[in-house]
Design a protein around this motif. Structure first.
Motif, PDB file in Angstrom:
ATOM      1  N   LEU A   1       0.088  29.913  17.633  1.00 36.47           N
ATOM      2  CA  LEU A   1       0.543  30.707  16.492  1.00 36.47           C
ATOM      3  C   LEU A   1       2.012  31.078  16.680  1.00 36.47           C
ATOM      4  CD1 LEU A   1      -2.469  33.147  16.458  1.00 36.47           C
ATOM      5  CD2 LEU A   1      -1.843  31.816  14.462  1.00 36.47           C
ATOM      6  N   PRO A   2       2.773  31.236  15.586  1.00 35.56           N
ATOM      7  CA  PRO A   2       4.125  31.799  15.705  1.00 35.56           C
ATOM      8  C   PRO A   2       4.007  33.286  16.046  1.00 35.56           C
ATOM      9  CG  PRO A   2       3.555  31.454  13.402  1.00 35.56           C
ATOM     10  CD  PRO A   2       2.448  30.855  14.196  1.00 35.56           C
ATOM     11  N   LYS A   3       4.317  33.646  17.270  1.00 34.78           N
ATOM     12  CA  LYS A   3       3.958  34.974  17.779  1.00 34.78           C
ATOM     13  C   LYS A   3       4.694  36.104  17.074  1.00 34.78           C
ATOM     14  CE  LYS A   3       3.182  32.608  22.117  1.00 34.78           C
ATOM     15  NZ  LYS A   3       3.779  32.247  23.415  1.00 34.78           N
ATOM     16  N   LEU A   4       6.011  36.018  16.998  1.00 34.36           N
ATOM     17  CA  LEU A   4       6.784  37.088  16.390  1.00 34.36           C
ATOM     18  C   LEU A   4       6.401  37.271  14.924  1.00 34.36           C
ATOM     19  CD1 LEU A   4       9.059  39.162  16.484  1.00 34.36           C
ATOM     20  CD2 LEU A   4      10.674  37.317  15.984  1.00 34.36           C
ATOM     21  N   ARG A   5       6.310  36.187  14.190  1.00 33.36           N
ATOM     22  CA  ARG A   5       5.991  36.264  12.772  1.00 33.36           C
ATOM     23  C   ARG A   5       4.594  36.840  12.549  1.00 33.36           C
ATOM     24  NH1 ARG A   5       7.733  32.882   8.055  1.00 33.36           N
ATOM     25  NH2 ARG A   5       6.212  33.288   6.419  1.00 33.36           N
ATOM     26  N   THR A   6       3.637  36.427  13.379  1.00 37.52           N
ATOM     27  CA  THR A   6       2.266  36.898  13.217  1.00 37.52           C
ATOM     28  C   THR A   6       2.159  38.395  13.507  1.00 37.52           C
ATOM     29  OG1 THR A   6       1.425  34.706  13.824  1.00 37.52           O
ATOM     30  CG2 THR A   6      -0.124  36.535  13.910  1.00 37.52           C
ATOM     31  N   LEU A   7       2.812  38.857  14.568  1.00 37.61           N
ATOM     32  CA  LEU A   7       2.772  40.290  14.889  1.00 37.61           C
ATOM     33  C   LEU A   7       3.499  41.118  13.828  1.00 37.61           C
ATOM     34  CD1 LEU A   7       3.357  40.290  18.749  1.00 37.61           C
ATOM     35  CD2 LEU A   7       1.232  40.810  17.528  1.00 37.61           C
ATOM     36  N   ALA A   8       4.615  40.589  13.328  1.00 40.72           N
ATOM     37  CA  ALA A   8       5.334  41.299  12.270  1.00 40.72           C
ATOM     38  C   ALA A   8       4.493  41.368  10.996  1.00 40.72           C
ATOM     39  CB  ALA A   8       6.663  40.607  11.993  1.00 40.72           C
ATOM     40  N   SER A   9       3.784  40.292  10.681  1.00 37.31           N
ATOM     41  CA  SER A   9       2.912  40.281   9.513  1.00 37.31           C
ATOM     42  C   SER A   9       1.775  41.283   9.681  1.00 37.31           C
ATOM     43  CB  SER A   9       2.349  38.877   9.295  1.00 37.31           C
ATOM     44  OG  SER A   9       1.461  38.845   8.194  1.00 37.31           O
ATOM     45  N   ALA A  10       1.245  41.396  10.907  1.00 40.74           N
ATOM     46  CA  ALA A  10       0.183  42.368  11.174  1.00 40.74           C
ATOM     47  C   ALA A  10       0.679  43.791  10.945  1.00 40.74           C
ATOM     48  CB  ALA A  10      -0.316  42.198  12.610  1.00 40.74           C
ATOM     49  N   THR A  11       1.874  44.091  11.433  1.00 43.30           N
ATOM     50  CA  THR A  11       2.444  45.428  11.241  1.00 43.30           C
ATOM     51  C   THR A  11       2.703  45.707   9.770  1.00 43.30           C
ATOM     52  OG1 THR A  11       3.507  45.244  13.408  1.00 43.30           O
ATOM     53  CG2 THR A  11       4.302  46.975  11.938  1.00 43.30           C
TER      54      THR A  11
ATOM     55  N   LEU B   1      10.523  34.675  -5.914  1.00 45.59           N
ATOM     56  CA  LEU B   1       9.414  35.392  -6.558  1.00 45.59           C
ATOM     57  C   LEU B   1       8.615  36.225  -5.557  1.00 45.59           C
ATOM     58  CD1 LEU B   1       8.061  32.702  -9.051  1.00 45.59           C
ATOM     59  CD2 LEU B   1       9.362  34.772  -9.592  1.00 45.59           C
ATOM     60  N   ARG B   2       8.692  35.877  -4.261  1.00 45.90           N
ATOM     61  CA  ARG B   2       7.984  36.664  -3.245  1.00 45.90           C
ATOM     62  C   ARG B   2       8.498  38.090  -3.167  1.00 45.90           C
ATOM     63  NH1 ARG B   2       8.433  32.994   2.024  1.00 45.90           N
ATOM     64  NH2 ARG B   2      10.529  32.792   1.153  1.00 45.90           N
ATOM     65  N   VAL B   3       9.728  38.307  -3.617  1.00 45.93           N
ATOM     66  CA  VAL B   3      10.304  39.654  -3.604  1.00 45.93           C
ATOM     67  C   VAL B   3       9.970  40.404  -4.888  1.00 45.93           C
ATOM     68  CG1 VAL B   3      12.449  40.964  -3.421  1.00 45.93           C
ATOM     69  CG2 VAL B   3      12.169  38.851  -2.110  1.00 45.93           C
TER      70      VAL B   3
ATOM     71  N   LEU C   1      12.056  39.177   5.170  1.00 44.21           N
ATOM     72  CA  LEU C   1      12.488  39.334   6.553  1.00 44.21           C
ATOM     73  C   LEU C   1      11.709  38.422   7.491  1.00 44.21           C
ATOM     74  CD1 LEU C   1      13.020  43.197   6.806  1.00 44.21           C
ATOM     75  CD2 LEU C   1      14.782  41.412   6.902  1.00 44.21           C
ATOM     76  N   LEU C   2      10.428  38.253   7.211  1.00 45.71           N
ATOM     77  CA  LEU C   2       9.611  37.394   8.067  1.00 45.71           C
ATOM     78  C   LEU C   2      10.154  35.972   8.093  1.00 45.71           C
ATOM     79  CD1 LEU C   2       5.931  38.516   7.279  1.00 45.71           C
ATOM     80  CD2 LEU C   2       7.248  38.915   9.361  1.00 45.71           C
TER      81      LEU C   2
ATOM     82  N   VAL D   1       8.092  47.044  -0.277  1.00 45.73           N
ATOM     83  CA  VAL D   1       7.956  46.793   1.162  1.00 45.73           C
ATOM     84  C   VAL D   1       7.388  45.398   1.402  1.00 45.73           C
ATOM     85  CG1 VAL D   1       6.737  47.507   3.256  1.00 45.73           C
ATOM     86  CG2 VAL D   1       7.747  49.228   1.750  1.00 45.73           C
ATOM     87  N   THR D   2       6.408  45.009   0.594  1.00 48.01           N
ATOM     88  CA  THR D   2       5.821  43.676   0.741  1.00 48.01           C
ATOM     89  C   THR D   2       6.865  42.585   0.500  1.00 48.01           C
ATOM     90  OG1 THR D   2       3.623  44.446   0.051  1.00 48.01           O
ATOM     91  CG2 THR D   2       4.078  42.085  -0.154  1.00 48.01           C
ATOM     92  N   GLY D   3       7.592  42.702  -0.596  1.00 49.86           N
ATOM     93  CA  GLY D   3       8.591  41.684  -0.916  1.00 49.86           C
ATOM     94  C   GLY D   3       9.676  41.580   0.133  1.00 49.86           C
ATOM     95  N   LEU D   4      10.238  42.732   0.529  1.00 52.21           N
ATOM     96  CA  LEU D   4      11.292  42.717   1.545  1.00 52.21           C
ATOM     97  C   LEU D   4      10.752  42.270   2.901  1.00 52.21           C
ATOM     98  CD1 LEU D   4      13.236  45.990   0.656  1.00 52.21           C
ATOM     99  CD2 LEU D   4      13.832  43.621   0.070  1.00 52.21           C
TER     100      LEU D   4
END
Length: 439
Positions: free
Chosen positions: A100-110, A258-260, A77-78, A70-73
């Motif tokens: 802040l990049p709003k969409l990316r930050t909220l998605a990262s929080a989720t 490598l992030r995946v 996606l982010l 989930v982290t890698g995917l």
């Protein structure tokens, strides 16, 4: 440029909108965390340890390997969904006028609350802080606030996220100013308190008001005061090591493809180690409470002192998003408990949990370089009013002084370069203007 928020009705409206929105966002993120945790581990509420201790071995491997996937995917996606780069809250406040990049930050929080619910050893408070910061940024856009107002509003929003997550309105407000905004000025206090109070009222209405840690009312004594004087500098040195390891882990996060891959293998290792040590899973609240109540045997206390921070650094270095507040608190509680073991032989009579309480407070204070906010946060989270305040303050002062003498970086500065940290230190003398050259 003068700071004129006291004459701007829009600023106060923005504070209320940010606080109320952060309260709702915190409740929603906490519910996602609970649902994820219950689906995989069972157990009541936010208690992951009970479920993990009963779970079969294969569940540890499956859940943590799944968290790696989930982290890698999620990271992939982010980067695809948002063209903006990820910006740390501290960096946004000091170098980007709070933007802040709003969409990316909220998605990262989720993403962070989902994987913490799955068992990663990072904090859940990072998500509400991000949500509060984004809401503050959005409110500043709506009401066309100045850059100075936006910086303060984003810091207040992040502090409100902390306040709502742990039901600590005063501690959250002080955290926003002392740790994130970098200044405790009287003209900033009321905005921070209003935002944190609004968020806490909403979160309490939706989630209830249970204390974060239920611990006995430990008595004060000459013995614990003497121990605090001696142990404080040691905790300060430990905080320097921890901050530098956090910075190193952040700098060596995987890049590109490598992030995946890396999170899958890394979190699978955590899953394997968590089979004999389920205390390594989650944000550390459960193990912290065991230490604070003196319910950890000495051998387990010693083992977890090495394993628990290693698990957090492992998750952080893999690229998994999450907070550091509760993992740091848990590490401090374990460190305090270990340092108290020889003292109980020399000068018996101090409850073991008292050492953990002081150690937790001191390590949080030294690693965040926020002695006042750390003390108030611990008092609010444990329900303390006067008990243990004197040794707590002594140990916090000793630990923070030692830490600042060796390392001027906090855990929230880990993503900043040395030049950026130095620029931020200089800018604290003129907090209304931010950092020269910031957008």
């Amino acid at each position: 440029m003068s700071f004129t928020w006291h004459r701007t009705a829009g600023f106060w409206l923005a504070l209320l909108l940010t606080g109320v929105g952060t309260g709702f966002a915190t409740a929603a993120l906490t519910e996602i965390l609970k649902l994820t945790q219950h689906a995989l581990w069972g157990g009541p509420g936010l208690d992951l340890l009970q479920g993990a201790a009963r779970a079969p071995h294969w569940m540890h491997m499956a859940a943590l390997t799944g968290a790696g996937v989930v982290t890698g995917l999620g990271q992939l996606l982010l980067t695809r969904l948002s063209s903006g780069n990820s910006i740390d809250i501290s960096a946004a406040i000091w170098f980007h006028a709070g933007r802040l990049p709003k969409l990316r930050t909220l998605a990262s929080a989720t993403l962070s609350v989902i994987i913490v619910g799955m068992g990663t050893a990072l904090g859940r408070e990072g998500a509400p802080k991000q949500a509060g910061a984004v809401l503050g940024n959005q409110a500043a856009d709506w009401l066309r606030l100045t850059d100075q107002e936006r910086r303060l509003l984003v810091a207040c929003g992040a502090g409100a996220g902390m306040a709502a997550a742990y039901s600590v309105p005063l501690g959250g407000a002080l955290f926003a100013l002392e740790v994130l905004r970098g200044v405790l000025a009287l003209r900033y206090v009321l905005p921070a308190v209003v935002t944190s109070l609004a968020a806490t009222v909403i979160s309490r209405a939706l989630m209830g008001t249970p204390p974060t840690y239920v611990i006995p009312a430990y008595p004060d004594s000459t013995s614990i005061l003497a121990w605090a004087l001696l142990a404080g500098p040691l905790v300060g040195l430990a905080s320097v090591l921890f901050v530098r390891l956090v910075a190193r882990a952040d700098r060596h996060k995987p890049r590109g493809w490598l992030r995946v891959v890396v999170p899958v293998g890394t979190l699978a290792i955590l899953g394997a180690v968590s089979i004999p040590f389920p205390q390594l899973l989650g944000n550390g609240r459960d193990v912290a409470e065991l230490a604070l109540t003196g319910d950890l045997a000495a051998p387990l206390l010693l083992a977890l002192l090495g394993l628990r921070p290693a698990a957090t650094l492992l998750c952080l270095g893999s690229g998994a998003p999450g907070g550091l507040f509760t993992p740091t608190l848990a590490t401090g509680a374990l460190l305090g408990g270990v340092l108290g073991l020889p003292w109980m032989l020399v000068w018996p009579g101090v409850p073991p949990g008292m050492f953990a309480l002081l150690g937790a407070t001191a390590l949080v204070a030294a690693t965040t370089q926020g002695p006042i906010s750390a003390t108030v946060l611990m008092m609010e989270m444990t329900g303390y009013a006067r008990a243990a305040v004197l040794p707590m303050l002594v140990m916090v002062a000793a630990a923070t002084l030692m830490a600042r003498s060796v390392e001027f970086r906090s855990i929230y500065d880990a993503r900043l370069t040395d030049a950026e940290v130095a620029a931020r230190q200089r800018a604290r003398a003129h907090p209304e203007e931010g950092v020269a050259g910031a957008s």
